[in-house]
Design a protein around this motif. Structure first.
Motif, PDB file in Angstrom:
ATOM      1  N   SER A  31     -10.921 120.640  56.000  1.00 30.69           N
ATOM      2  CA  SER A  31     -11.395 122.081  56.430  1.00 30.69           C
ATOM      3  C   SER A  31     -11.492 123.020  55.582  1.00 30.69           C
ATOM      4  O   SER A  31     -11.669 123.552  55.221  1.00 30.69           O
ATOM      5  CB  SER A  31     -10.092 122.760  57.207  1.00 30.69           C
ATOM      6  OG  SER A  31     -10.273 122.351  58.097  1.00 30.69           O
ATOM      7  N   ASP A  34     -15.002 124.005  54.516  1.00 28.29           N
ATOM      8  CA  ASP A  34     -15.377 125.253  55.911  1.00 28.29           C
ATOM      9  C   ASP A  34     -14.722 126.406  55.054  1.00 28.29           C
ATOM     10  O   ASP A  34     -15.328 127.784  55.112  1.00 28.29           O
ATOM     11  CB  ASP A  34     -14.943 125.285  56.589  1.00 28.29           C
ATOM     12  CG  ASP A  34     -15.583 123.916  57.603  1.00 28.29           C
ATOM     13  OD1 ASP A  34     -17.307 123.546  56.760  1.00 28.29           O
ATOM     14  OD2 ASP A  34     -16.074 123.810  58.473  1.00 28.29           O
ATOM     15  N   ASP A  38     -16.532 130.005  54.306  1.00 28.56           N
ATOM     16  CA  ASP A  38     -15.859 131.098  54.890  1.00 28.56           C
ATOM     17  C   ASP A  38     -15.612 132.136  54.302  1.00 28.56           C
ATOM     18  O   ASP A  38     -16.013 133.425  54.460  1.00 28.56           O
ATOM     19  CB  ASP A  38     -14.993 130.428  56.094  1.00 28.56           C
ATOM     20  CG  ASP A  38     -15.671 129.575  57.017  1.00 28.56           C
ATOM     21  OD1 ASP A  38     -17.140 129.504  56.750  1.00 28.56           O
ATOM     22  OD2 ASP A  38     -15.472 129.412  57.728  1.00 28.56           O
ATOM     23  N   ALA A  53     -19.464 130.459  61.334  1.00 29.71           N
ATOM     24  CA  ALA A  53     -19.366 129.736  61.158  1.00 29.71           C
ATOM     25  C   ALA A  53     -17.998 129.522  61.416  1.00 29.71           C
ATOM     26  O   ALA A  53     -17.737 127.780  61.539  1.00 29.71           O
ATOM     27  CB  ALA A  53     -19.380 129.649  59.263  1.00 29.71           C
ATOM     28  N   GLY A  57     -18.357 125.642  63.051  1.00 34.36           N
ATOM     29  CA  GLY A  57     -17.932 124.505  62.588  1.00 34.36           C
ATOM     30  C   GLY A  57     -16.941 123.618  63.549  1.00 34.36           C
ATOM     31  O   GLY A  57     -17.042 122.204  63.969  1.00 34.36           O
TER      32      GLY A  57
END
Length: 151
Positions: A31, A34, A38, A53, A57
């Protein structure tokens, strides 16, 4: 494959259940990209894009990742079906996810007219820590029960 095998080996050597390795080390590593994107979008004022997002995701990973995984399993084994057990780890994660999603809709969508207060961010971090703690305690307890049954 190698990373999953390595994490499995570390878990066996350190006596850490696979579910704990999956919900911590593997999940965090998976993660980080991401999370970085983000946070960057939100800090640049692109809150809608960051929020989208955050949900898009995981939806992609669940639908496409599991879909391709089960299709591959079916191709390799020749079985059109796979048995999946909704174990305690998955159920705890689903409950926490549902509570957070409902909270987001109620607080952000209804009560605050589409605006989330800073305190919501602190609350979600605390909520995640509660989730991790609950999941680890349950996994250790379950692992201890399984070890007691083996003797």
């Amino acid at each position: 494959d190698h990373l999953v095998n390595l994490l499995g080996y570390v878990g066996v050597v350190c006596h850490i259940p696979g579910s704990i390795m999956g919900m911590t080390i593997l999940a965090w590593g998976n993660s980080m990209g991401d999370l970085s994107a983000d946070v960057t979008m939100a800090r640049k004022g692109l809150a809608n894009m960051a929020m989208t997002a955050c949900f898009a995701g995981p939806v992609f990973n669940i639908l496409i990742g599991l879909g391709l995984g089960f299709m591959g399993l079916a191709s390799e084994t020749g079985n059109a079906e796979a048995t999946v057990k909704l174990n305690q780890d998955i159920l705890v994660g689903l409950v926490f996810l549902m509570i957070n999603s409902i909270g987001l809709i109620v607080i952000g969508g209804c009560a605050m007219n589409g605006k989330l207060p800073r305190s919501y961010g602190y609350a979600t971090i605390l909520f995640y820590l509660i989730y991790i703690t609950t999941s680890i305690v349950l996994a250790v307890k379950e692992n201890g029960n399984n070890n007691n049954n083996n003797y």
